[in-house]
Each structure stands twice: as structure tokens, then as C-alpha cells.
Motif scaffolding. Structure first.
Motif, short mmCIF file in Angstrom:
data_model
loop_
_atom_site.label_atom_id
_atom_site.label_comp_id
_atom_site.label_asym_id
_atom_site.label_seq_id
_atom_site.Cartn_x
_atom_site.Cartn_y
_atom_site.Cartn_z
N GLU A 55 104.58 -9.57 44.93
CA GLU A 55 104.17 -10.93 45.32
C GLU A 55 104.32 -11.90 44.15
OE1 GLU A 55 103.66 -11.82 48.30
OE2 GLU A 55 103.78 -9.78 49.10
N ILE A 56 103.92 -11.47 42.94
CA ILE A 56 104.06 -12.33 41.76
C ILE A 56 105.53 -12.53 41.43
CG2 ILE A 56 103.62 -12.48 39.28
CD1 ILE A 56 101.01 -11.01 39.73
N ASP A 57 106.32 -11.45 41.56
CA ASP A 57 107.74 -11.53 41.23
C ASP A 57 108.48 -12.52 42.13
OD1 ASP A 57 107.40 -9.71 39.23
OD2 ASP A 57 108.30 -8.01 40.28
N ARG A 58 108.02 -12.66 43.36
CA ARG A 58 108.69 -13.60 44.28
C ARG A 58 108.54 -15.05 43.83
NH1 ARG A 58 106.45 -10.09 49.32
NH2 ARG A 58 108.23 -8.64 49.45
N GLN A 59 107.57 -15.33 42.97
CA GLN A 59 107.38 -16.67 42.44
C GLN A 59 108.20 -16.91 41.18
OE1 GLN A 59 105.10 -18.63 44.07
NE2 GLN A 59 104.37 -17.03 45.45
N HIS A 60 108.79 -15.84 40.64
CA HIS A 60 109.46 -15.90 39.34
C HIS A 60 110.93 -16.30 39.52
CE1 HIS A 60 111.00 -14.49 35.44
NE2 HIS A 60 109.76 -14.51 35.01
N PRO A 61 111.45 -17.17 38.63
CA PRO A 61 112.85 -17.63 38.80
C PRO A 61 113.89 -16.53 38.65
CG PRO A 61 111.95 -18.36 36.70
CD PRO A 61 110.81 -17.80 37.48
N VAL A 62 113.59 -15.48 37.89
CA VAL A 62 114.54 -14.38 37.68
C VAL A 62 114.11 -13.13 38.43
CG1 VAL A 62 115.59 -12.87 35.96
CG2 VAL A 62 115.21 -15.28 35.42
N LYS A 63 112.83 -12.78 38.32
CA LYS A 63 112.34 -11.54 38.93
C LYS A 63 112.37 -11.57 40.45
CE LYS A 63 109.28 -10.40 35.05
NZ LYS A 63 107.87 -10.16 34.63
N LYS A 65 114.80 -12.02 42.13
CA LYS A 65 116.06 -11.40 42.55
C LYS A 65 116.01 -9.87 42.50
CE LYS A 65 118.63 -15.41 40.84
NZ LYS A 65 119.62 -15.90 39.86
N ARG A 66 114.91 -9.32 41.99
CA ARG A 66 114.79 -7.87 41.97
C ARG A 66 114.79 -7.33 43.39
NH1 ARG A 66 110.14 -7.04 37.26
NH2 ARG A 66 111.54 -7.39 35.47
N PRO A 67 115.32 -6.13 43.61
CA PRO A 67 115.51 -5.62 44.97
C PRO A 67 114.24 -5.60 45.83
CG PRO A 67 116.71 -4.27 43.41
CD PRO A 67 115.91 -5.24 42.60
#
Length: 285
Positions: A55-63, A65-67
Motif C-alpha cells: 500500500e505504501i509502495d503504491r504511493q511511491h514514484p518508483v516503488k 512499479k514493483r510487481p
């Protein structure tokens, strides 16, 4: 699975290097299997951590894109892949003779259990989050010592621990920079740190490593094994650490030590020069 991060698992060869047994082919083969096993296990850890952070990664400009964060890798498939990686890591240990199989399985089990606690909550506790990472490096180091029949000295254990803390807090510095751009994109633990605190911690850790290595390089027993000119290797160690601090504190870039090791020529030369001088030290004078 973070293949760029697999370089951290090269720590398993440190006992051979410090013990001047880099030509021991049997030990190298055993440690190579251990290296691959830890690469697989660490990949499983990264996958599980991505599941927890999706959920946090979905807010991140790079992360984002993680699968897992992007939805390209569904959760059932991710869990299946984690299980497969763990089974493969454990299965590799059975390619080793019986005593080494046990050592490897115990080490992998401790490493995975430690990172389970880290992913489920340890990473949200300031200071302790870095200690989890450092202990993970110690587990790999002592596993390598058991596999190669080399006793891990207190010097090597302490230097590894403090260098691992430096890596961990350097990464927090990078996270803090990202938090300034967007508070939604950061690890929750970063709000407990400040620039000034992390600069002080990195400086203290660098100084501690330099002092420890200096004491190691001038220890009577160590000098007897490695030659009386071992103290010269302190120079590239100090140069590399000070070079890193200048980038972090003065230039405010390359906060992540792993990324810097891949891209920064100055740091690469410091590591290379240290390795060459250390290998040659027993044969000079």
C-alpha cells in the motif's frame, strides 16, 4: 527479488579473505552454495516485505512499479514464489556434506525468522530497525565461518556489525530525502529520524569502524599472521568511509551505500585498493 542487492551476500567470502584462504577451492565451492542459498532466501524476504509494504509502495514514484505494488504479480503467485525460493534455498544445503547441511539450514532458518519479525513490525521501531539488518549480516558471517572452518574473531564480528549499521542508516538517510518530497512515499519509521541525527550517527559509525579496523590492523596476533605492514590498509578504509560521508553530508547525494558502490568510482577504488593491500600484506617485508 532485488538482484542488485545480492552483492550484500558476498559477505560469506569474508572469512576466507581475512583468513588468507582465498585459494581454498573446497571452501570456495561450499561458500558459493551458501551464497546462492542466501540470495534465494533474501529474495524471498524482499518479496514478503513488498507484500507487507504494497500500500505504501503504491504511493511511491518508483516503488509503485514493483510487481506486487503495481498488481503485475498477484498475491497468491507471490506467496507461491516465496515458498519456492525458500525450498530451493533449503534444498541447496543438501548438496553439502552432512555437518554443513545442518549449519546452513539453521542459518537460513534464523535469517528468515529474523526477517519475518522485521517485516511484520521490527522495521517500524527506530534504531531497532537498523539492528535487525545488522544482525542479518552477522548470521551470514557466522554461517560462512562454520562452512569454511574459520573462527570468526571478535574484530571481524564487530566491524561487520558496525558496517552493517552504516549501510542501514545510510538507507534511512535516502528514505528521509524521499519523505521531504512526499510524506506518503516514505517508510513510517523515517518520521522518527532527522537529518542532523542521521549525519551524527553516520559520522559516529564511520569513526567507530576506522578505530576498530586500526586496532585490528595493529593487534599483535593479527600482525603475526598478516605481516607488519598491515597497518597500511587502514588508509583506504579511512579514505572510503570519509569519501562516503562527504557525499552524504556535504553533497547530499548517494545516501544509499549499496547504490553508491555500484556507481561511485572513488568508493570502488578504495575497496579495490584495500583488497589488494590486504592480500599482499603477508608477502611484503
Amino acid at each position: 527479488m532485488r538482484p542488485k542487492q545480492w552483492i550484500k551476500n558476498l559477505i560469506v567470502f569474508l572469512p576466507l579473505f581475512f583468513g588468507h584462504r582465498i585459494w581454498d577451492t573446497d571452501a570456495i565451492l561450499r561458500l558459493t552454495l551458501l551464497l546462492v542459498a542466501f540470495c534465494l532466501a533474501s529474495s524471498a524476504v524482499y518479496l514478503f516485505n513488498d507484500i507487507c509494504d504494497r500500500e505504501i509502495d503504491r504511493q511511491h514514484p518508483v516503488k509503485c512499479k514493483r510487481p506486487i505494488a503495481s498488481g503485475a504479480l498477484r498475491l497468491p503467485m507471490a506467496y507461491t514464489l516465496i515458498g519456492a525460493l525458500i525450498l530451493l534455498a533449503g534444498g541447496l544445503s543438501f548438496l553439502l556434506p552432512a555437518p554443513y547441511t545442518v549449519y546452513t539450514l539453521i542459518s537460513l532458518g534464523c535469517y528468515l525468522l529474523l526477517n519475518l519479525f522485521y517485516s511484520l513490525g521490527g522495521k517500524h521501531i527506530p534504531i531497532i530497525d537498523a539492528f535487525f539488518i545488522a544482525v542479518g549480516f552477522l548470521i551470514r558471517l557466522f554461517a560462512a565461518g562454520a562452512i569454511s572452518h574459520i573462527t570468526i574473531s571478535s574484530w571481524l564480528a564487530l566491524m561487520t556489525f558496525f558496517l552493517s549499521l552504516l549501510l542501514a542508516f545510510g538507507k534511512r538517510k535516502e528514505d528521509l530525502r524521499l519523505m521531504r518530497d512526499d510524506t506518503r512515499t516514505s517508510r513510517p519509521v523515517v518520521k522518527h529520524y532527522t537529518d542532523g541525527f542521521l549525519n551524527a550517527v553516520l559520522a559516529i559509525l564511520s569513526a567507530t569502524i576506522i578505530v576498530l579496523y586500526t586496532l585490528y590492523a595493529t593487534d599483535v596476533e593479527v600482525v603475526e599472521r598478516n605481516g607488519r605492514h598491515l597497518y597500511i590498509t587502514v588508509l583506504p578504509v579511512a579514505a572510503g568511509l570519509l569519501h562516503y560521508l562527504r557525499h552524504v553530508i556535504v553533497e547530499r547525494r548517494h545516501c544509499n551505500p549499496t547504490d553508491m558502490l555500484y556507481s561511485d568510482v572513488g568508493l570502488q577504488l578504495s575497496v579495490l585498493l584495500w583488497g589488494i593491500l590486504y592480500i599482499l600484506s603477508p608477502y611484503v617485508g
